[in-house]
Design a protein around this motif. Structure first.
Motif, PDB file in Angstrom:
ATOM      1  N   TYR A   1     -15.710   0.949  -8.261  1.00 31.78           N
ATOM      2  CA  TYR A   1     -14.497   0.340  -8.803  1.00 31.78           C
ATOM      3  C   TYR A   1     -13.460   0.263  -7.699  1.00 31.78           C
ATOM      4  O   TYR A   1     -13.339   1.170  -6.878  1.00 31.78           O
ATOM      5  CB  TYR A   1     -13.978   1.198  -9.964  1.00 31.78           C
ATOM      6  CG  TYR A   1     -12.527   1.033 -10.340  1.00 31.78           C
ATOM      7  CD1 TYR A   1     -12.037  -0.170 -10.831  1.00 31.78           C
ATOM      8  CD2 TYR A   1     -11.642   2.103 -10.212  1.00 31.78           C
ATOM      9  CE1 TYR A   1     -10.698  -0.314 -11.183  1.00 31.78           C
ATOM     10  CE2 TYR A   1     -10.304   1.980 -10.577  1.00 31.78           C
ATOM     11  CZ  TYR A   1      -9.842   0.761 -11.058  1.00 31.78           C
ATOM     12  OH  TYR A   1      -8.515   0.619 -11.400  1.00 31.78           O
ATOM     13  N   TRP A   2     -12.735  -0.865  -7.667  1.00 31.03           N
ATOM     14  CA  TRP A   2     -11.606  -0.968  -6.746  1.00 31.03           C
ATOM     15  C   TRP A   2     -10.431  -1.623  -7.447  1.00 31.03           C
ATOM     16  O   TRP A   2     -10.607  -2.454  -8.340  1.00 31.03           O
ATOM     17  CB  TRP A   2     -11.978  -1.745  -5.489  1.00 31.03           C
ATOM     18  CG  TRP A   2     -11.781  -3.236  -5.576  1.00 31.03           C
ATOM     19  CD1 TRP A   2     -10.648  -3.948  -5.266  1.00 31.03           C
ATOM     20  CD2 TRP A   2     -12.728  -4.225  -6.012  1.00 31.03           C
ATOM     21  NE1 TRP A   2     -10.835  -5.292  -5.472  1.00 31.03           N
ATOM     22  CE2 TRP A   2     -12.104  -5.493  -5.927  1.00 31.03           C
ATOM     23  CE3 TRP A   2     -14.054  -4.141  -6.470  1.00 31.03           C
ATOM     24  CZ2 TRP A   2     -12.762  -6.667  -6.276  1.00 31.03           C
ATOM     25  CZ3 TRP A   2     -14.697  -5.316  -6.814  1.00 31.03           C
ATOM     26  CH2 TRP A   2     -14.048  -6.551  -6.724  1.00 31.03           C
ATOM     27  N   GLU A   3      -9.235  -1.214  -7.069  1.00 29.88           N
ATOM     28  CA  GLU A   3      -8.021  -1.858  -7.555  1.00 29.88           C
ATOM     29  C   GLU A   3      -6.863  -1.458  -6.648  1.00 29.88           C
ATOM     30  O   GLU A   3      -6.807  -0.329  -6.158  1.00 29.88           O
ATOM     31  CB  GLU A   3      -7.717  -1.473  -9.001  1.00 29.88           C
ATOM     32  CG  GLU A   3      -6.579  -2.295  -9.610  1.00 29.88           C
ATOM     33  CD  GLU A   3      -6.485  -2.206 -11.125  1.00 29.88           C
ATOM     34  OE1 GLU A   3      -5.529  -2.778 -11.680  1.00 29.88           O
ATOM     35  OE2 GLU A   3      -7.348  -1.557 -11.748  1.00 29.88           O
ATOM     36  N   LEU A   4      -5.936  -2.390  -6.462  1.00 33.57           N
ATOM     37  CA  LEU A   4      -4.781  -2.177  -5.608  1.00 33.57           C
ATOM     38  C   LEU A   4      -3.520  -2.038  -6.455  1.00 33.57           C
ATOM     39  O   LEU A   4      -3.463  -2.489  -7.589  1.00 33.57           O
ATOM     40  CB  LEU A   4      -4.617  -3.348  -4.636  1.00 33.57           C
ATOM     41  CG  LEU A   4      -5.857  -3.752  -3.842  1.00 33.57           C
ATOM     42  CD1 LEU A   4      -5.567  -4.983  -2.989  1.00 33.57           C
ATOM     43  CD2 LEU A   4      -6.363  -2.608  -2.974  1.00 33.57           C
ATOM     44  N   SER A   5      -2.503  -1.410  -5.892  1.00 37.39           N
ATOM     45  CA  SER A   5      -1.152  -1.344  -6.472  1.00 37.39           C
ATOM     46  C   SER A   5      -1.128  -0.701  -7.851  1.00 37.39           C
ATOM     47  O   SER A   5      -0.589  -1.257  -8.817  1.00 37.39           O
ATOM     48  CB  SER A   5      -0.539  -2.752  -6.530  1.00 37.39           C
ATOM     49  OG  SER A   5      -0.483  -3.330  -5.247  1.00 37.39           O
ATOM     50  N   LEU A   6      -1.697   0.478  -7.941  1.00 35.87           N
ATOM     51  CA  LEU A   6      -1.699   1.250  -9.180  1.00 35.87           C
ATOM     52  C   LEU A   6      -0.584   2.289  -9.162  1.00 35.87           C
ATOM     53  O   LEU A   6      -0.008   2.601  -8.125  1.00 35.87           O
ATOM     54  CB  LEU A   6      -3.048   1.938  -9.370  1.00 35.87           C
ATOM     55  CG  LEU A   6      -4.234   0.995  -9.609  1.00 35.87           C
ATOM     56  CD1 LEU A   6      -5.544   1.710  -9.329  1.00 35.87           C
ATOM     57  CD2 LEU A   6      -4.212   0.445 -11.029  1.00 35.87           C
ATOM     58  N   LYS A   7      -0.306   2.856 -10.338  1.00 46.53           N
ATOM     59  CA  LYS A   7       0.678   3.918 -10.482  1.00 46.53           C
ATOM     60  C   LYS A   7      -0.021   5.264 -10.639  1.00 46.53           C
ATOM     61  O   LYS A   7      -1.193   5.325 -11.025  1.00 46.53           O
ATOM     62  CB  LYS A   7       1.577   3.653 -11.691  1.00 46.53           C
ATOM     63  CG  LYS A   7       2.348   2.333 -11.623  1.00 46.53           C
ATOM     64  CD  LYS A   7       3.331   2.323 -10.466  1.00 46.53           C
ATOM     65  CE  LYS A   7       4.167   1.053 -10.475  1.00 46.53           C
ATOM     66  NZ  LYS A   7       5.100   0.996  -9.312  1.00 46.53           N
TER      67      LYS A   7
ATOM     68  N   TYR B   1      -4.476   8.526  -4.442  1.00 47.54           N
ATOM     69  CA  TYR B   1      -3.394   8.906  -5.350  1.00 47.54           C
ATOM     70  C   TYR B   1      -2.043   8.653  -4.690  1.00 47.54           C
ATOM     71  O   TYR B   1      -1.118   8.124  -5.321  1.00 47.54           O
ATOM     72  CB  TYR B   1      -3.541  10.371  -5.732  1.00 47.54           C
ATOM     73  CG  TYR B   1      -2.553  10.841  -6.784  1.00 47.54           C
ATOM     74  CD1 TYR B   1      -2.567  10.301  -8.070  1.00 47.54           C
ATOM     75  CD2 TYR B   1      -1.625  11.838  -6.504  1.00 47.54           C
ATOM     76  CE1 TYR B   1      -1.682  10.727  -9.042  1.00 47.54           C
ATOM     77  CE2 TYR B   1      -0.738  12.275  -7.469  1.00 47.54           C
ATOM     78  CZ  TYR B   1      -0.766  11.719  -8.735  1.00 47.54           C
ATOM     79  OH  TYR B   1       0.121  12.150  -9.696  1.00 47.54           O
ATOM     80  N   ALA B   2      -1.926   8.991  -3.414  1.00 51.71           N
ATOM     81  CA  ALA B   2      -0.678   8.756  -2.688  1.00 51.71           C
ATOM     82  C   ALA B   2      -0.463   7.273  -2.414  1.00 51.71           C
ATOM     83  O   ALA B   2       0.664   6.772  -2.500  1.00 51.71           O
ATOM     84  CB  ALA B   2      -0.678   9.541  -1.374  1.00 51.71           C
ATOM     85  N   ALA B   3      -1.540   6.558  -2.120  1.00 54.11           N
ATOM     86  CA  ALA B   3      -1.428   5.143  -1.750  1.00 54.11           C
ATOM     87  C   ALA B   3      -1.265   4.236  -2.950  1.00 54.11           C
ATOM     88  O   ALA B   3      -0.679   3.150  -2.846  1.00 54.11           O
ATOM     89  CB  ALA B   3      -2.653   4.727  -0.943  1.00 54.11           C
TER      90      ALA B   3
END
Length: 301
Positions: A214-220, A247-249
């Motif tokens: 799984y990949w995803e960008l710009s999460l909280k 988690y930090a990114a």
């Protein structure tokens, strides 16, 4: 369903809280057309059910652990600034699914521990889908479980055999160019790409071997706190596209030991390509040879 005897006292508290909130959400889910809905951003909705679930979780978790701080999707950070532990809570991950009557949404609660003034670690997590009564949970060093069954990530090794999950940026949010370039690199090499609309469940399903990655960008933080613990305790690996702390990114690429590095390389290439062309002022860069053109409406398999 009875609580698993494997649960620690701390996780028993979380499970009791998410099940109580889940019962209320299920009642609202059955009457989804009658929900009072307000808009908080483009394609990003918050319902009265979401807010009620968050308040239920706050009350239940505070009662059991009054010294824990909170980081919650709707109300933000609260509690002692010098916290030792805090709950990281998404009361309804997959709100758009929920509001459209799609039974793929979850409550996510992670436990974060402060190790030093500038360093924390995720130590436990619960992801619960009330619609299917699937409870994913893990505690650091204790393994990951679905209800009372131990989880392991998939054992596939070849990209051509793999099914990956992802998240597509909403209309009006950043990241469309990066997503298009990553998808152009991933799709020609894999068995399929899925977009189900809940980051917490994407991580949990990868832990269960339903997805190979799984990949995803710009999460909280509340999107991934619990799921990262579950994934890692199931033998999975996770990093941001550059290999750092997801988690930090706020961006994650995950999978088993063999596939995760391969997927991360493709994601990093796509992100870097899109950002180079954005810097040059090229609004619509071309995809690499053999890939899906950037901005294409070709659906994922």
């Amino acid at each position: 369903m009875a609580l698993s005897p494997r649960l620690s006292p701390q996780l028993s508290v979380v499970v009791a809280a998410v099940r109580k909130a889940g019962k209320r959400l299920l009642r609202d889910f059955g009457e989804v057309e009658q929900l009072q809905v307000s808009v908080k951003g483009p394609s990003d909705f918050v319902s009265s059910a979401d807010l009620r679930a968050e308040e239920t979780l706050r009350q239940e978790l505070s009662r059991a652990r009054p010294n824990f701080a909170f980081l919650m999707e709707e109300s933000g950070a609260s509690g002692d600034d010098d916290w030792e532990h805090r709950w990281v809570v998404d009361p309804l991950d997959g709100t758009t699914n929920f509001l459209h009557g799609i039974p793929h949404w979850a409550i996510s609660v992670g436990v974060e521990r402060r190790m030093a003034p500038d360093r924390t670690e995720l130590v436990a997590g619960v992801v619960y889908n009330p619609a299917s009564d699937e409870l994913f949970w893990a505690e650091r060093g204790m393994g990951a479980f679905l209800n009372d069954r131990r989880l392991r990530v998939s054992a596939r090794k070849e990209l051509r055999d793999a099914v990956f999950a992802t998240g597509i940026p909403f209309a009006g949010t950043p990241g469309k160019a990066e997503f298009s370039q990553v998808l152009a690199r991933v799709m020609p090499q894999v068995a399929g790409v899925r977009r189900f609309g809940s980051a917490a469940l994407d991580l949990a399903w990868t832990a269960a071997g339903r997805y190979d990655g799984y990949w995803e960008l710009s999460l909280k933080p509340w999107d991934i706190a619990a799921g990262l613990v579950i994934l890692r305790e199931a033998g999975g690996f996770a990093a941001d596209p550059e290999g750092g702390d997801p988690y930090a990114a706020g961006s994650v690429v995950c999978g088993n030991q063999v596939l995760q590095p391969k997927l991360r390389e493709l994601v990093a290439e796509g992100v870097a390509y899109a950002r180079r062309h954005q810097t040059r002022g090229e609004a619509r860069p071309e995809a690499p040879s053999g890939g899906t053109p950037a901005g294409s409406d070709t659906p994922a398999a």
